[in-house]
Motif scaffolding. Structure first.
Motif, PDB file in Angstrom:
ATOM      1  N   GLY A  15      -6.473 -11.139   1.690  1.00  0.00           N
ATOM      2  CA  GLY A  15      -5.384 -12.110   1.656  1.00  0.00           C
ATOM      3  C   GLY A  15      -4.220 -11.633   0.804  1.00  0.00           C
ATOM      4  N   GLN A  16      -4.530 -10.973  -0.295  1.00  0.00           N
ATOM      5  CA  GLN A  16      -3.474 -10.419  -1.143  1.00  0.00           C
ATOM      6  C   GLN A  16      -2.741  -9.295  -0.421  1.00  0.00           C
ATOM      7  OE1 GLN A  16      -6.189  -9.463  -4.317  1.00  0.00           O
ATOM      8  NE2 GLN A  16      -5.293 -11.026  -5.657  1.00  0.00           N
ATOM      9  N   TRP A  17      -3.492  -8.446   0.271  1.00  0.00           N
ATOM     10  CA  TRP A  17      -2.874  -7.351   1.022  1.00  0.00           C
ATOM     11  C   TRP A  17      -1.966  -7.912   2.118  1.00  0.00           C
ATOM     12  CZ3 TRP A  17      -0.936  -2.898   0.906  1.00  0.00           C
ATOM     13  CH2 TRP A  17      -0.689  -2.160   2.064  1.00  0.00           C
ATOM     14  N   ALA A  18      -2.391  -8.978   2.766  1.00  0.00           N
ATOM     15  CA  ALA A  18      -1.560  -9.592   3.817  1.00  0.00           C
ATOM     16  C   ALA A  18      -0.233 -10.077   3.244  1.00  0.00           C
ATOM     17  CB  ALA A  18      -2.313 -10.744   4.477  1.00  0.00           C
ATOM     18  N   LEU A  19      -0.228 -10.474   1.989  1.00  0.00           N
ATOM     19  CA  LEU A  19       1.000 -10.909   1.326  1.00  0.00           C
ATOM     20  C   LEU A  19       1.859  -9.713   0.909  1.00  0.00           C
ATOM     21  CD1 LEU A  19       2.546 -13.350   0.079  1.00  0.00           C
ATOM     22  CD2 LEU A  19       1.249 -12.909  -2.014  1.00  0.00           C
ATOM     23  N   PRO A  22       3.887  -6.749   3.996  1.00  0.00           N
ATOM     24  CA  PRO A  22       5.238  -6.885   4.553  1.00  0.00           C
ATOM     25  C   PRO A  22       6.362  -6.655   3.538  1.00  0.00           C
ATOM     26  CG  PRO A  22       3.966  -8.932   4.818  1.00  0.00           C
ATOM     27  CD  PRO A  22       3.120  -7.962   4.064  1.00  0.00           C
ATOM     28  N   LEU A  23       6.035  -6.622   2.253  1.00  0.00           N
ATOM     29  CA  LEU A  23       7.046  -6.400   1.222  1.00  0.00           C
ATOM     30  C   LEU A  23       7.336  -4.915   0.995  1.00  0.00           C
ATOM     31  CD1 LEU A  23       5.758  -9.013  -1.389  1.00  0.00           C
ATOM     32  CD2 LEU A  23       7.628  -9.295   0.258  1.00  0.00           C
ATOM     33  N   LEU A  24       6.491  -4.050   1.544  1.00  0.00           N
ATOM     34  CA  LEU A  24       6.685  -2.610   1.373  1.00  0.00           C
ATOM     35  C   LEU A  24       7.800  -2.129   2.280  1.00  0.00           C
ATOM     36  CD1 LEU A  24       2.960  -1.454   1.313  1.00  0.00           C
ATOM     37  CD2 LEU A  24       4.458  -1.900  -0.639  1.00  0.00           C
ATOM     38  N   PRO A  25       8.608  -1.176   1.798  1.00  0.00           N
ATOM     39  CA  PRO A  25       9.677  -0.640   2.649  1.00  0.00           C
ATOM     40  C   PRO A  25       9.086   0.178   3.789  1.00  0.00           C
ATOM     41  CG  PRO A  25       9.541   0.602   0.614  1.00  0.00           C
ATOM     42  CD  PRO A  25       8.576  -0.550   0.484  1.00  0.00           C
ATOM     43  N   ARG A  35       6.859  13.502   9.430  1.00  0.00           N
ATOM     44  CA  ARG A  35       5.426  13.379   9.682  1.00  0.00           C
ATOM     45  C   ARG A  35       4.933  12.010   9.238  1.00  0.00           C
ATOM     46  NH1 ARG A  35       2.755  17.168   4.998  1.00  0.00           N
ATOM     47  NH2 ARG A  35       3.319  15.803   3.285  1.00  0.00           N
ATOM     48  N   ARG A  36       3.812  11.615   9.786  1.00  0.00           N
ATOM     49  CA  ARG A  36       3.202  10.345   9.390  1.00  0.00           C
ATOM     50  C   ARG A  36       2.751  10.425   7.946  1.00  0.00           C
ATOM     51  NH1 ARG A  36      -1.462   7.849  12.611  1.00  0.00           N
ATOM     52  NH2 ARG A  36      -2.458   9.261  11.201  1.00  0.00           N
ATOM     53  N   GLU A  37       2.688   9.271   7.314  1.00  0.00           N
ATOM     54  CA  GLU A  37       2.183   9.238   5.945  1.00  0.00           C
ATOM     55  C   GLU A  37       0.711   9.649   5.964  1.00  0.00           C
ATOM     56  OE1 GLU A  37       3.105   5.244   4.716  1.00  0.00           O
ATOM     57  OE2 GLU A  37       5.085   5.857   4.035  1.00  0.00           O
ATOM     58  N   LYS A  38       0.334  10.458   5.008  1.00  0.00           N
ATOM     59  CA  LYS A  38      -1.020  11.026   4.980  1.00  0.00           C
ATOM     60  C   LYS A  38      -2.067  10.032   4.490  1.00  0.00           C
ATOM     61  CE  LYS A  38      -3.466  15.072   3.279  1.00  0.00           C
ATOM     62  NZ  LYS A  38      -3.344  16.331   2.533  1.00  0.00           N
ATOM     63  N   HIS A  39      -1.683   9.131   3.581  1.00  0.00           N
ATOM     64  CA  HIS A  39      -2.633   8.204   2.970  1.00  0.00           C
ATOM     65  C   HIS A  39      -2.268   6.769   3.329  1.00  0.00           C
ATOM     66  CE1 HIS A  39      -4.187  11.529   0.598  1.00  0.00           C
ATOM     67  NE2 HIS A  39      -2.940  11.858   0.358  1.00  0.00           N
ATOM     68  N   PRO A  40      -3.284   5.950   3.604  1.00  0.00           N
ATOM     69  CA  PRO A  40      -2.998   4.544   3.911  1.00  0.00           C
ATOM     70  C   PRO A  40      -2.293   3.873   2.736  1.00  0.00           C
ATOM     71  CG  PRO A  40      -5.315   5.063   4.352  1.00  0.00           C
ATOM     72  CD  PRO A  40      -4.718   6.250   3.641  1.00  0.00           C
ATOM     73  N   ARG A  41      -1.287   3.102   3.057  1.00  0.00           N
ATOM     74  CA  ARG A  41      -0.527   2.431   2.004  1.00  0.00           C
ATOM     75  C   ARG A  41      -1.399   1.483   1.186  1.00  0.00           C
ATOM     76  NH1 ARG A  41       5.625   1.212   3.318  1.00  0.00           N
ATOM     77  NH2 ARG A  41       6.277   3.372   3.252  1.00  0.00           N
ATOM     78  N   ARG A  42      -2.390   0.904   1.803  1.00  0.00           N
ATOM     79  CA  ARG A  42      -3.258   0.002   1.045  1.00  0.00           C
ATOM     80  C   ARG A  42      -3.958   0.742  -0.086  1.00  0.00           C
ATOM     81  NH1 ARG A  42      -7.143  -4.775   3.308  1.00  0.00           N
ATOM     82  NH2 ARG A  42      -7.905  -5.482   1.289  1.00  0.00           N
ATOM     83  N   ARG A  43      -4.378   1.972   0.170  1.00  0.00           N
ATOM     84  CA  ARG A  43      -5.029   2.765  -0.884  1.00  0.00           C
ATOM     85  C   ARG A  43      -4.031   3.157  -1.963  1.00  0.00           C
ATOM     86  NH1 ARG A  43      -9.101   1.649  -2.503  1.00  0.00           N
ATOM     87  NH2 ARG A  43      -9.681   3.652  -3.326  1.00  0.00           N
ATOM     88  N   ALA A  90       5.910 -12.146  -5.728  1.00  0.00           N
ATOM     89  CA  ALA A  90       5.148 -12.778  -4.650  1.00  0.00           C
ATOM     90  C   ALA A  90       3.741 -13.135  -5.118  1.00  0.00           C
ATOM     91  CB  ALA A  90       5.095 -11.887  -3.420  1.00  0.00           C
ATOM     92  N   LEU A  91       3.078 -12.200  -5.808  1.00  0.00           N
ATOM     93  CA  LEU A  91       1.718 -12.462  -6.283  1.00  0.00           C
ATOM     94  C   LEU A  91       1.725 -13.523  -7.382  1.00  0.00           C
ATOM     95  CD1 LEU A  91       0.187  -8.863  -6.326  1.00  0.00           C
ATOM     96  CD2 LEU A  91      -0.192 -10.673  -4.647  1.00  0.00           C
ATOM     97  N   ARG A  92       2.684 -13.458  -8.279  1.00  0.00           N
ATOM     98  CA  ARG A  92       2.787 -14.452  -9.337  1.00  0.00           C
ATOM     99  C   ARG A  92       3.011 -15.849  -8.725  1.00  0.00           C
ATOM    100  NH1 ARG A  92       7.233 -12.940 -12.458  1.00  0.00           N
ATOM    101  NH2 ARG A  92       8.481 -14.198 -11.062  1.00  0.00           N
ATOM    102  N   GLY A  93       3.800 -15.917  -7.659  1.00  0.00           N
ATOM    103  CA  GLY A  93       4.068 -17.190  -6.993  1.00  0.00           C
ATOM    104  C   GLY A  93       2.836 -17.813  -6.379  1.00  0.00           C
TER     105      GLY A  93
END
Length: 95
Positions: A15-19, A22-25, A35-43, A90-93
């Protein structure tokens, strides 16, 4: 625990990741697409939260995360463009 597979208490829950996601550029790409990003943004985000939560040095991140220079590069990019502040707000909110 999150669905990202890290297993650290600092990892974002789904749920936190879902929030946060979308805030990441958008991914940076070169003039020919790059090239594609090598590492998942979540990690990447989980690694940043690990450093913030534990206070460890970037170089001391566990091996299960992307390489520390990569994580640090994303952190400085996102800090400088205001992404870190937007995520924090966003997380503080939600607390």
């Amino acid at each position: 625990m999150s669905g990202s597979g890290g297993g650290y208490p600092s990892d974002l829950a789904d749920g936190q990741w879902a929030l946060v996601e979308p805030l990441l550029p958008p991914a940076r790409v070169g003039p020919k697409g790059g090239r594609r990003e090598k590492h998942p943004r979540r990690r990447i985000v989980d690694a940043i939260f690990y450093v913030v939560r534990t206070g460890c040095a970037w170089r001391q991140m566990p091996k299960g995360f992307p390489p520390w220079p990569t994580v640090y590069w994303y952190f400085t990019w996102w800090h400088d463009d205001g992404t870190v502040e937007r995520i924090h707000d966003a997380l503080r909110g939600k607390v």
